[in-house]
Scaffold this motif. Structure first.
Motif, PDB file in Angstrom:
ATOM      1  N   ASN A  13       0.850  -1.181   0.000  1.00  0.00           N
ATOM      2  CA  ASN A  13       0.000   0.000   0.000  1.00  0.00           C
ATOM      3  C   ASN A  13       0.890   1.236   0.000  1.00  0.00           C
ATOM      4  O   ASN A  13       1.592   1.503   0.967  1.00  0.00           O
ATOM      5  CB  ASN A  13      -0.906  -0.012   1.243  1.00  0.00           C
ATOM      6  CG  ASN A  13      -1.874   1.151   1.282  1.00  0.00           C
ATOM      7  OD1 ASN A  13      -1.666   2.177   0.635  1.00  0.00           O
ATOM      8  ND2 ASN A  13      -2.945   1.011   2.043  1.00  0.00           N
ATOM      9  N   ARG A  15      -0.404   4.376  -1.023  1.00  0.00           N
ATOM     10  CA  ARG A  15      -1.315   5.496  -1.282  1.00  0.00           C
ATOM     11  C   ARG A  15      -0.808   6.810  -0.701  1.00  0.00           C
ATOM     12  O   ARG A  15      -0.859   7.859  -1.350  1.00  0.00           O
ATOM     13  CB  ARG A  15      -2.703   5.175  -0.725  1.00  0.00           C
ATOM     14  CG  ARG A  15      -3.439   4.087  -1.493  1.00  0.00           C
ATOM     15  CD  ARG A  15      -4.714   3.679  -0.778  1.00  0.00           C
ATOM     16  NE  ARG A  15      -5.361   2.565  -1.464  1.00  0.00           N
ATOM     17  CZ  ARG A  15      -6.102   1.649  -0.847  1.00  0.00           C
ATOM     18  NH1 ARG A  15      -6.300   1.713   0.463  1.00  0.00           N
ATOM     19  NH2 ARG A  15      -6.652   0.670  -1.539  1.00  0.00           N
ATOM     20  N   LYS A  18       2.138   8.118  -2.677  1.00  0.00           N
ATOM     21  CA  LYS A  18       1.690   8.679  -3.955  1.00  0.00           C
ATOM     22  C   LYS A  18       1.086  10.062  -3.755  1.00  0.00           C
ATOM     23  O   LYS A  18       1.373  11.005  -4.505  1.00  0.00           O
ATOM     24  CB  LYS A  18       0.674   7.745  -4.621  1.00  0.00           C
ATOM     25  CG  LYS A  18       1.294   6.530  -5.285  1.00  0.00           C
ATOM     26  CD  LYS A  18       0.240   5.709  -6.029  1.00  0.00           C
ATOM     27  CE  LYS A  18       0.895   4.581  -6.812  1.00  0.00           C
ATOM     28  NZ  LYS A  18      -0.116   3.760  -7.533  1.00  0.00           N
ATOM     29  N   PRO A  25      -3.685   8.324  -6.057  1.00  0.00           N
ATOM     30  CA  PRO A  25      -3.810   6.899  -5.732  1.00  0.00           C
ATOM     31  C   PRO A  25      -5.181   6.365  -6.108  1.00  0.00           C
ATOM     32  O   PRO A  25      -6.086   7.119  -6.478  1.00  0.00           O
ATOM     33  CB  PRO A  25      -3.597   6.883  -4.215  1.00  0.00           C
ATOM     34  CG  PRO A  25      -4.073   8.227  -3.761  1.00  0.00           C
ATOM     35  CD  PRO A  25      -3.765   9.188  -4.870  1.00  0.00           C
ATOM     36  N   ASP A  26      -5.342   5.052  -6.010  1.00  0.00           N
ATOM     37  CA  ASP A  26      -6.636   4.453  -6.360  1.00  0.00           C
ATOM     38  C   ASP A  26      -7.720   4.847  -5.364  1.00  0.00           C
ATOM     39  O   ASP A  26      -8.903   4.912  -5.713  1.00  0.00           O
ATOM     40  CB  ASP A  26      -6.518   2.920  -6.422  1.00  0.00           C
ATOM     41  CG  ASP A  26      -6.126   2.314  -5.080  1.00  0.00           C
ATOM     42  OD1 ASP A  26      -5.227   2.873  -4.421  1.00  0.00           O
ATOM     43  OD2 ASP A  26      -6.715   1.296  -4.700  1.00  0.00           O
ATOM     44  N   LYS A  27      -7.327   5.111  -4.115  1.00  0.00           N
ATOM     45  CA  LYS A  27      -8.253   5.586  -3.090  1.00  0.00           C
ATOM     46  C   LYS A  27      -7.548   6.669  -2.282  1.00  0.00           C
ATOM     47  O   LYS A  27      -6.318   6.667  -2.162  1.00  0.00           O
ATOM     48  CB  LYS A  27      -8.678   4.454  -2.150  1.00  0.00           C
ATOM     49  CG  LYS A  27      -9.448   3.334  -2.809  1.00  0.00           C
ATOM     50  CD  LYS A  27      -9.784   2.235  -1.777  1.00  0.00           C
ATOM     51  CE  LYS A  27     -10.528   1.078  -2.427  1.00  0.00           C
ATOM     52  NZ  LYS A  27     -10.829  -0.003  -1.437  1.00  0.00           N
ATOM     53  N   PRO A  29      -5.859   8.248   0.696  1.00  0.00           N
ATOM     54  CA  PRO A  29      -5.194   7.610   1.835  1.00  0.00           C
ATOM     55  C   PRO A  29      -5.639   8.238   3.151  1.00  0.00           C
ATOM     56  O   PRO A  29      -5.930   9.434   3.231  1.00  0.00           O
ATOM     57  CB  PRO A  29      -3.713   7.890   1.575  1.00  0.00           C
ATOM     58  CG  PRO A  29      -3.710   9.182   0.809  1.00  0.00           C
ATOM     59  CD  PRO A  29      -4.968   9.185  -0.017  1.00  0.00           C
ATOM     60  N   ASP A  76      -4.060   3.297   5.957  1.00  0.00           N
ATOM     61  CA  ASP A  76      -3.084   3.253   4.873  1.00  0.00           C
ATOM     62  C   ASP A  76      -1.652   3.496   5.325  1.00  0.00           C
ATOM     63  O   ASP A  76      -0.756   3.644   4.492  1.00  0.00           O
ATOM     64  CB  ASP A  76      -3.466   4.289   3.803  1.00  0.00           C
ATOM     65  CG  ASP A  76      -4.788   3.931   3.139  1.00  0.00           C
ATOM     66  OD1 ASP A  76      -4.875   2.828   2.567  1.00  0.00           O
ATOM     67  OD2 ASP A  76      -5.727   4.741   3.207  1.00  0.00           O
ATOM     68  N   HIS A 302     -12.545   5.616   1.857  1.00  0.00           N
ATOM     69  CA  HIS A 302     -12.139   4.660   0.828  1.00  0.00           C
ATOM     70  C   HIS A 302     -13.212   4.431  -0.239  1.00  0.00           C
ATOM     71  O   HIS A 302     -12.899   3.888  -1.297  1.00  0.00           O
ATOM     72  CB  HIS A 302     -11.745   3.337   1.486  1.00  0.00           C
ATOM     73  CG  HIS A 302     -10.387   3.362   2.099  1.00  0.00           C
ATOM     74  ND1 HIS A 302      -9.930   2.412   2.980  1.00  0.00           N
ATOM     75  CD2 HIS A 302      -9.341   4.246   1.967  1.00  0.00           C
ATOM     76  CE1 HIS A 302      -8.690   2.707   3.346  1.00  0.00           C
ATOM     77  NE2 HIS A 302      -8.319   3.807   2.749  1.00  0.00           N
TER      78      HIS A 302
END
Length: 306
Positions: A13, A15, A18, A25-27, A29, A76, A302
């Motif tokens: 992970n 996040r 990033k 990030p994809d979600k 953090p 995260d 999230h």
């Protein structure tokens, strides 16, 4: 010093890293200040058998406490369990862990917690030369401490300035900003000298809303803000800066009904936006914060559409 093992497993992970670098990030953090601590029943149980400094100084114990919130919550980041008070102890002061203590110079002069920090502030006016001498000593140790943490594997570090609210802008410019800048610059310089990769650095100055523009020029990738700062206000200050923001839910919001809490979190996310943002509270979580409330916050964060 023990031999350093840098053969760390690959991150599952990244996040927060990033977001700190300006990537999306994809979600979103999220981590929570003081997440490895008193609000966890498993920590309170563990603490019954071990003193605070015993946990800080024992790698096995510190690791166990560090992982407690990660086992319970879908956070995260894991925060290495330690405390700033290991620094004055290392400098030769006798230190006892009592309720109400937090910052270094304030603790060393006040001798404990305070509602006004009048003794520490008195030093700034009455003994400016000696204040700078003490701040230089602390800054040197903090720099070495952060470098050692990074050398041993920390992938992001945060500098807490938890009592900025007790100073005015002139005092902060004289007695805080130069040392915060030194920390940022010299940590990176020492890492380069050791041929180590730099890591993102976070600055969190609680109550320091009056000098956010100045904080933007100190060299930190991430600036944390407390719950008194409006997200739109702080976004406007940093709109032309390549800086990630972190914060800033009121820790007391966790006591609201779950539905109301989720609405507040959703509003905060919409106001900060999904770019260059790390979700957190506006200060540390309180010891009696409801477990269900923490789960609810993480769930909203999230599920937020990046």
């Amino acid at each position: 010093m023990s031999k350093i093992d840098n053969n760390f497993p690959s991150l599952k992970n990244d996040r927060i890293l990033k977001a700190a670098r300006g990537e999306i990030p994809d979600k979103l953090p999220i981590w929570i200040m003081r997440q490895a601590g008193r609000h966890l029943p498993e920590f309170r149980e563990f603490r019954e058998g071990h003193s605070f400094f015993e946990i800080c100084k024992n790698a096995e114990y510190a690791t166990e406490v560090t992982l407690m919130p990660i086992r319970r919550y879908d956070l995260d980041a894991s925060i290495i369990f330690s405390d700033i008070l290991v620094i004055p102890e290392a400098l030769g002061l006798e230190v006892e862990m009592r309720a109400g203590i937090w910052t270094l110079m304030g603790y060393m002069i006040e001798g404990g917690g305070s509602k006004t920090y009048s003794k520490a502030r008195k030093w700034l006016y009455a003994f400016p030369k000696e204040s700078h001498q003490l701040l230089n000593i602390l800054t040197n140790v903090i720099i070495d401490y952060l470098v050692l943490q990074i050398e041993h594997g920390a992938q992001i570090v945060q500098v807490f300035d938890s009592n900025a609210e007790y100073l005015n802008k002139d005092l902060y410019k004289d007695f805080c900003l130069p040392y915060l800048k030194r920390i940022s610059e010299e940590v990176r310089s020492k890492l380069r000298d050791k041929k180590l990769d730099e890591v993102p650095m976070v600055l969190f100055a609680k109550g320091g809303w009056y000098c956010l523009e100045e904080q933007a020029d100190l060299g930190y990738e991430v600036i944390g803000v407390d719950w008194t700062v409006d997200p739109k206000f702080v976004r406007n200050i940093f709109k032309n800066k390549n800086i990630t923001l972190q914060g800033n839910l009121d820790p007391c919001a966790l006591y609201a009904p779950i539905g109301q809490l989720k609405s507040m979190v959703q509003k905060m996310l919409e106001e900060f936006g999904h770019e260059r943002y790390i979700v957190n509270l506006g200060h540390g979580i309180y010891p009696d914060a409801p477990i269900d409330a923490v789960h609810a916050i993480i769930d909203v964060v999230h599920k937020y559409n990046c």
